[in-house]
Design an enzyme around this catalytic site. Structure first.
Site, PDB file in Angstrom:
ATOM      1  N   ASN A  40      -0.241   3.809  -9.405  1.00 55.32           N
ATOM      2  CA  ASN A  40      -0.732   4.619 -10.525  1.00 55.32           C
ATOM      3  C   ASN A  40       0.214   5.780 -10.812  1.00 55.32           C
ATOM      4  OD1 ASN A  40      -1.818   5.564  -8.037  1.00 55.32           O
ATOM      5  ND2 ASN A  40      -3.415   6.715  -9.070  1.00 55.32           N
ATOM      6  N   GLU A  42       0.098   9.282 -12.897  1.00 55.59           N
ATOM      7  CA  GLU A  42      -0.757  10.227 -13.621  1.00 55.59           C
ATOM      8  C   GLU A  42       0.067  11.125 -14.537  1.00 55.59           C
ATOM      9  OE1 GLU A  42      -3.329  12.008 -10.645  1.00 55.59           O
ATOM     10  OE2 GLU A  42      -4.497  10.146 -10.540  1.00 55.59           O
ATOM     11  N   CYS A  51      -3.041   3.201 -14.626  1.00 64.73           N
ATOM     12  CA  CYS A  51      -3.491   2.593 -13.371  1.00 64.73           C
ATOM     13  C   CYS A  51      -2.397   1.702 -12.771  1.00 64.73           C
ATOM     14  CB  CYS A  51      -4.725   1.750 -13.607  1.00 64.73           C
ATOM     15  SG  CYS A  51      -6.217   2.677 -13.945  1.00 64.73           S
ATOM     16  N   GLU A  53      -2.662  -1.317 -11.535  1.00 63.96           N
ATOM     17  CA  GLU A  53      -2.703  -2.718 -11.972  1.00 63.96           C
ATOM     18  C   GLU A  53      -1.996  -2.884 -13.319  1.00 63.96           C
ATOM     19  OE1 GLU A  53      -5.137  -0.729 -10.977  1.00 63.96           O
ATOM     20  OE2 GLU A  53      -6.872  -1.831 -10.220  1.00 63.96           O
ATOM     21  N   CYS A  85     -10.565  -1.112 -12.165  1.00 64.56           N
ATOM     22  CA  CYS A  85     -11.391  -0.509 -13.218  1.00 64.56           C
ATOM     23  C   CYS A  85     -11.531  -1.508 -14.376  1.00 64.56           C
ATOM     24  CB  CYS A  85     -10.776   0.807 -13.701  1.00 64.56           C
ATOM     25  SG  CYS A  85      -9.405   0.603 -14.853  1.00 64.56           S
ATOM     26  N   CYS A  88      -8.380  -2.309 -16.425  1.00 62.01           N
ATOM     27  CA  CYS A  88      -7.425  -3.125 -15.672  1.00 62.01           C
ATOM     28  C   CYS A  88      -7.892  -4.569 -15.549  1.00 62.01           C
ATOM     29  CB  CYS A  88      -7.176  -2.519 -14.301  1.00 62.01           C
ATOM     30  SG  CYS A  88      -6.154  -1.043 -14.410  1.00 62.01           S
TER      31      CYS A  88
HETATM   32  N1  THU Z   1      -6.844   3.977 -10.708  1.00 59.99           N
HETATM   33  C1  THU Z   1      -6.044   2.881 -10.616  1.00 59.99           C
HETATM   34  O1  THU Z   1      -4.807   2.997 -10.501  1.00 59.99           O
HETATM   35  N2  THU Z   1      -6.622   1.659 -10.660  1.00 59.99           N
HETATM   36  C2  THU Z   1      -7.955   1.437 -10.747  1.00 59.99           C
HETATM   37  O2  THU Z   1      -8.380   0.301 -10.854  1.00 59.99           O
HETATM   38  C3  THU Z   1      -8.892   2.572 -10.678  1.00 59.99           C
HETATM   39  C4  THU Z   1      -8.282   3.911 -10.858  1.00 59.99           C
HETATM   40  C5  THU Z   1      -6.221   5.316 -10.701  1.00 59.99           C
HETATM   41  C6  THU Z   1      -6.304   6.051 -12.013  1.00 59.99           C
HETATM   42  C7  THU Z   1      -6.183   7.487 -11.556  1.00 59.99           C
HETATM   43  O3  THU Z   1      -4.790   7.814 -11.451  1.00 59.99           O
HETATM   44  C8  THU Z   1      -6.798   7.489 -10.177  1.00 59.99           C
HETATM   45  O4  THU Z   1      -6.853   6.138  -9.759  1.00 59.99           O
HETATM   46  C9  THU Z   1      -8.192   8.099 -10.129  1.00 59.99           C
HETATM   47  O5  THU Z   1      -9.038   7.479 -11.024  1.00 59.99           O
END
Ligand code: THU
Length: 132
Positions: A40, A42, A51, A53, A85, A88
């Protein structure tokens, strides 16, 4: 399976997650054995965060991998097995649908790893064929 889970866990260590401190790694295995990972990423404008994925799918498709997705592993630094999520799930489904596969998803926690099919995570999915 172990190699794919290890790749997802390693990718989580490379996440850029200074705001949530929730580091996620994803690893995609293709029919030819290749593994593509993502972490991920940010952003100070929180809603723009990407994310793991989605990054992995973008990397794979950017390398010309349009299909052949057979297995997925996702790992985070939370206390329970991480399931992708909703967004994704949809992004993963696009790549899977292109090759007509239903990948097994390894949802990794600190100890246990749970297996579920992508079609179970996203039943009755909207996909490329839905536009016809
Ligand atoms: N996140 C992912 O990378 N994948 C997911 O399936 C769920 C959430 C990340 C997004 C954000 O940077 C952090 O996790 C907190 O939500």
């Amino acid at each position: 399976m172990d190699e794919l889970v290890a790749a997802a866990r390693a990718a989580a260590n490379g996440a850029y997650a200074p705001y949530s401190d929730f580091r996620v790694g994803a690893a995609l295995r293709f029919a030819d054995g290749a593994i593509v990972t993502g972490s991920n990423v940010e952003n100070a404008s929180y809603g723009l965060s990407l994310c793991a994925e989605t990054i992995a799918v973008a990397k794979a498709m950017g390398e010309g991998r349009w299909g052949g997705l057979v297995e997925i592993a996702v790992a985070g630094n939370g206390a329970s097995p991480l399931t992708p999520c909703g967004r994704c799930r949809q992004v993963l489904h696009e790549l899977a649908a292109l090759g007509g596969t239903d990948p097994l998803v390894h949802c990794c926690g600190p100890g246990e790893v749970r297996q579920v099919r992508l079609s179970e995570l996203l039943p009755a999915a909207f996909g490329p064929g839905s536009l016809a």
